[in-house]
Write a protein that holds these residues in place. Structure first.
Motif, mmCIF file in Angstrom:
data_model
loop_
_atom_site.group_PDB
_atom_site.id
_atom_site.type_symbol
_atom_site.label_atom_id
_atom_site.label_comp_id
_atom_site.label_asym_id
_atom_site.label_seq_id
_atom_site.Cartn_x
_atom_site.Cartn_y
_atom_site.Cartn_z
ATOM 1 N N ALA A 129 14.557 7.751 59.423
ATOM 2 C CA ALA A 129 14.663 6.954 58.199
ATOM 3 C C ALA A 129 13.278 6.589 57.672
ATOM 4 O O ALA A 129 13.028 6.652 56.454
ATOM 5 C CB ALA A 129 15.494 5.701 58.456
ATOM 6 N N SER A 130 12.374 6.245 58.581
ATOM 7 C CA SER A 130 11.002 5.920 58.167
ATOM 8 C C SER A 130 10.286 7.147 57.628
ATOM 9 O O SER A 130 9.539 7.065 56.643
ATOM 10 C CB SER A 130 10.227 5.332 59.350
ATOM 11 N N GLU A 131 10.506 8.309 58.259
ATOM 12 C CA GLU A 131 9.885 9.545 57.782
ATOM 13 C C GLU A 131 10.356 9.891 56.371
ATOM 14 O O GLU A 131 9.552 10.269 55.501
ATOM 15 C CB GLU A 131 10.222 10.699 58.729
ATOM 16 N N LEU A 132 11.647 9.761 56.135
ATOM 17 C CA LEU A 132 12.182 10.080 54.817
ATOM 18 C C LEU A 132 11.689 9.086 53.766
ATOM 19 O O LEU A 132 11.418 9.463 52.613
ATOM 20 C CB LEU A 132 13.707 10.107 54.859
ATOM 21 N N ALA A 133 11.589 7.815 54.154
ATOM 22 C CA ALA A 133 11.039 6.827 53.230
ATOM 23 C C ALA A 133 9.621 7.217 52.824
ATOM 24 O O ALA A 133 9.236 7.115 51.649
ATOM 25 C CB ALA A 133 11.057 5.445 53.876
ATOM 26 N N ASP A 190 8.384 10.289 52.785
ATOM 27 C CA ASP A 190 8.484 11.453 51.898
ATOM 28 C C ASP A 190 8.805 11.034 50.464
ATOM 29 O O ASP A 190 8.375 11.690 49.497
ATOM 30 C CB ASP A 190 9.567 12.418 52.393
ATOM 31 N N LEU A 191 9.574 9.945 50.334
ATOM 32 C CA LEU A 191 10.008 9.486 49.019
ATOM 33 C C LEU A 191 9.062 8.447 48.410
ATOM 34 O O LEU A 191 9.280 8.000 47.272
ATOM 35 C CB LEU A 191 11.413 8.883 49.121
ATOM 36 N N GLY A 192 8.042 8.046 49.176
ATOM 37 C CA GLY A 192 7.110 7.041 48.684
ATOM 38 C C GLY A 192 7.717 5.659 48.577
ATOM 39 O O GLY A 192 7.356 4.870 47.690
ATOM 40 N N LEU A 193 8.629 5.320 49.490
ATOM 41 C CA LEU A 193 9.314 4.031 49.469
ATOM 42 C C LEU A 193 9.045 3.260 50.759
ATOM 43 O O LEU A 193 8.835 3.864 51.816
ATOM 44 C CB LEU A 193 10.828 4.241 49.327
ATOM 45 N N PRO A 194 9.071 1.918 50.696
ATOM 46 C CA PRO A 194 8.920 1.122 51.931
ATOM 47 C C PRO A 194 10.118 1.341 52.856
ATOM 48 O O PRO A 194 11.270 1.219 52.423
ATOM 49 C CB PRO A 194 8.865 -0.320 51.421
ATOM 50 N N ALA A 195 9.857 1.622 54.105
ATOM 51 C CA ALA A 195 10.941 1.922 55.041
ATOM 52 C C ALA A 195 11.916 0.756 55.179
ATOM 53 O O ALA A 195 13.123 0.961 55.326
ATOM 54 C CB ALA A 195 10.371 2.301 56.403
ATOM 55 N N HIS A 196 11.400 -0.478 55.138
ATOM 56 C CA HIS A 196 12.280 -1.631 55.359
ATOM 57 C C HIS A 196 13.230 -1.867 54.187
ATOM 58 O O HIS A 196 14.166 -2.665 54.299
ATOM 59 C CB HIS A 196 11.453 -2.892 55.622
ATOM 60 N N GLU A 197 13.030 -1.166 53.066
ATOM 61 C CA GLU A 197 13.922 -1.321 51.921
ATOM 62 C C GLU A 197 15.035 -0.271 51.888
ATOM 63 O O GLU A 197 15.888 -0.292 51.001
ATOM 64 C CB GLU A 197 13.120 -1.254 50.616
ATOM 65 N N ILE A 198 15.025 0.648 52.834
ATOM 66 C CA ILE A 198 16.042 1.708 52.876
ATOM 67 C C ILE A 198 17.305 1.183 53.562
ATOM 68 O O ILE A 198 17.236 0.539 54.611
ATOM 69 C CB ILE A 198 15.513 2.946 53.630
ATOM 70 N N ASP A 199 18.444 1.468 52.971
ATOM 71 C CA ASP A 199 19.744 1.170 53.585
ATOM 72 C C ASP A 199 20.427 2.491 53.928
ATOM 73 O O ASP A 199 20.441 3.417 53.109
ATOM 74 C CB ASP A 199 20.635 0.381 52.623
ATOM 75 N N PHE A 242 22.319 7.096 52.288
ATOM 76 C CA PHE A 242 20.872 6.870 52.348
ATOM 77 C C PHE A 242 20.457 6.362 50.976
ATOM 78 O O PHE A 242 20.418 7.123 50.001
ATOM 79 C CB PHE A 242 20.132 8.173 52.708
ATOM 80 N N GLU A 243 20.174 5.052 50.888
ATOM 81 C CA GLU A 243 20.035 4.394 49.595
ATOM 82 C C GLU A 243 18.816 3.488 49.536
ATOM 83 O O GLU A 243 18.320 3.018 50.575
ATOM 84 C CB GLU A 243 21.291 3.549 49.302
ATOM 85 N N HIS A 244 18.386 3.207 48.316
ATOM 86 C CA HIS A 244 17.331 2.221 48.046
ATOM 87 C C HIS A 244 17.805 1.320 46.919
ATOM 88 O O HIS A 244 18.029 1.785 45.803
ATOM 89 C CB HIS A 244 16.019 2.910 47.669
ATOM 90 N N GLN A 245 17.998 0.044 47.252
ATOM 91 C CA GLN A 245 18.471 -0.943 46.274
ATOM 92 C C GLN A 245 19.725 -0.456 45.557
ATOM 93 O O GLN A 245 19.865 -0.558 44.337
ATOM 94 C CB GLN A 245 17.349 -1.279 45.277
ATOM 95 N N GLY A 246 20.638 0.102 46.336
ATOM 96 C CA GLY A 246 21.919 0.551 45.820
ATOM 97 C C GLY A 246 21.926 1.911 45.163
ATOM 98 O O GLY A 246 22.977 2.386 44.714
#
Length: 450
Positions: free
Chosen positions: A179-183, A185-194, A209-213
């Motif tokens: 999940a952290s690796e994919l975050a 790759d997407l340029g997103l904070p890992a702790h914000e991934i659901d 696999f979502e970010h803010q819904g």
């Protein structure tokens, strides 16, 4: 449980033990824990004992630390047992698992979960884990067994058969790590991934696999379709395009769980997907070098010992069970759970996988222990892919439980990678050669006579 008693079995895995000790002792509620370190290798045990004391000093904790080569002494009265053994070690066992298959033209990457290497590792590991569990039944029957040992699914399955009264959960870092690796790759904070993930160990998939819904799968598919996947992760991005979901374990692992990526007459595939053959032996050599470096640092009391949080679930589980703080972790448990005491649970966790298999699902943890989540049906293509691995796990466990050597050959002939590379005569000959070479690491009734 004001002073939890935590036993480390296989504590000679010093670097891993250091990470877990740092996690555990950094919690104020666990800083005074009763730590018991057990290993059969006195030299490695001594180093881990030094590490435990230095970690405690670094984080300001005040545990008691016992180092012993007597297993029952370490387990006596334990509340938690963390298992990190490697039966047979890098040499001779892991080297054997790579060198003999190579003589038959069968190449591997990791060989600790499936394939002929995973089968052999399961045969030599499950009996030792069962022996440890029998000790636990005598001296700490209410302890939670946290197993980090591979092959995870075979081990948990074997323990459920051989020692169902001990509560056991298998732990891996692939779900949260990927999940952290994919975050990234997407340029997103890992702790914000659901996310919601389910499957079997090393072959679980992110069902959400979502970010803010917002669903992130379209962006991941775009990375794959544009050929922008990291070069070390091409196998998994390829599978994403084929099955529509992203798998948890690394590309080097996954490449040997299927028949698609490692073929001796197709070196172009190895290059195209950047498959690192013989990867695990290289890692073992590096880990040995890391242990030597750590031992050298310990000899200099002025050398600071870095302690930083790991991504492992072990300390979080212990903290939640001690304090009652609820958390969700991913654990490996039986699909039709057996409750502590041996009673059957109610219903399957993943409904379109077999009753008798080990699955990896989200689990609630609090003072009541590990409480797995019922997932229901997963996409049929994912269940079918997992079944090819479950077949191998089932036959390996059956060989151990029933004492029938023929099931080892059956496991090998149904293994996706092995069967794609070798014919039946070669598979039988390879299995014979490995059983002979492993000798007494294999249960006596499964050994092949010289």
């Amino acid at each position: 449980m004001s002073r939890p008693r935590i036993a480390f079995v296989g504590a000679g895995s010093t670097v891993f033990a250091k990470n877990l000790l740092g996690d555990i002792l950094s919690f104020p509620e666990l800083a005074g824990a009763d730590i018991r370190l057990f290993d059969i290798n006195q030299e490695r045990l001594d180093v881990t004992g030094q590490v435990a004391r230095r970690v405690a000093q670094t984080v300001g904790a005040n545990p008691t630390v016992l180092s012993t080569t007597e297993r029952q002494r370490a387990l006596d009265g334990a509340d938690f047992v963390i298992n990190m053994i490697q039966v047979g070690g890098f040499e001779p066992a892991t080297v054997t698992d790579f060198e003999i298959p190579r003589q038959f033209g069968l190449r591997q990457t990791i060989a600790d979960t499936l394939g002929i290497g995973g089968i052999m590792r399961g045969l030599r590991t499950v009996p030792v884990l069962a022996d440890i569990s029998r000790d636990m039944e005598r001296v700490c029957p209410h302890a939670l067994h946290l197993n980090y040992v591979n092959p995870m699914a075979m081990n948990i399955w074997g323990l459920a058969k051989l020692s169902p009264r001990i509560a056991t959960v298998g732990l891996c870092h692939s779900v949260q790590g990927t999940a952290s690796e994919l975050a990234h790759d997407l340029g997103l904070p890992a702790h914000e991934i659901d996310y919601l993930c389910a499957g079997i160990n090393h072959m679980a998939f992110y069902l959400k696999f979502e970010h803010q819904g917002v669903d992130l799968y379209p962006r991941l598919l775009e990375i794959a379709g544009q050929g922008k996947a990291p070069e070390w992760n091409r196998v998994r991005y390829e599978m994403l395009q084929r099955v529509g979901y992203f798998v948890t374990e690394s590309s080097e692992h996954f490449s040997e769980y299927t028949p698609y990526f490692i073929k001796r007459d197709r070196p172009d595939l190895i290059d195209r997907f950047n498959v690192p053959l013989d990867e695990y032996p290289r890692r073992c050599v590096n880990q040995i070098a890391g242990w030597e470096e750590l031992r050298t640092k310990l000899q200099n009391p002025g050398e600071p010992l870095e302690v930083k949080p790991s991504v492992e679930y072990g300390s979080l589980i212990i903290h939640s069970m001690v304090t009652g703080q609820p958390r969700v972790v991913y654990g490996n448990v039986m699909n039709s759970p057996v409750l502590p005491g041996g009673e059957a649970g109610h219903g399957k966790l993943i409904s379109n996988l077999p009753d008798e298999c080990c699955v990896e699902v989200p689990c609630l943890v609090d003072r009541q222990g590990i409480q797995p989540t019922r997932i229901g049906r997963i996409p049929p293509q994912l269940a079918a892919l997992m079944q090819t691995n479950i077949n191998v796990q089932a036959l390996t466990v059956e060989a151990l439980i029933a004492g029938k050597r023929e099931h080892i050959y059956h496991a090998a002939m149904l293994d996706p990678h092995t069967s794609a590379e070798l014919d039946l005569d070669q598979i039988w000959a390879l299995t014979d050669a490995l059983l002979r070479e492993h000798g007494d690491f294999i249960p006596q009734q499964l050994q092949v006579a010289d």
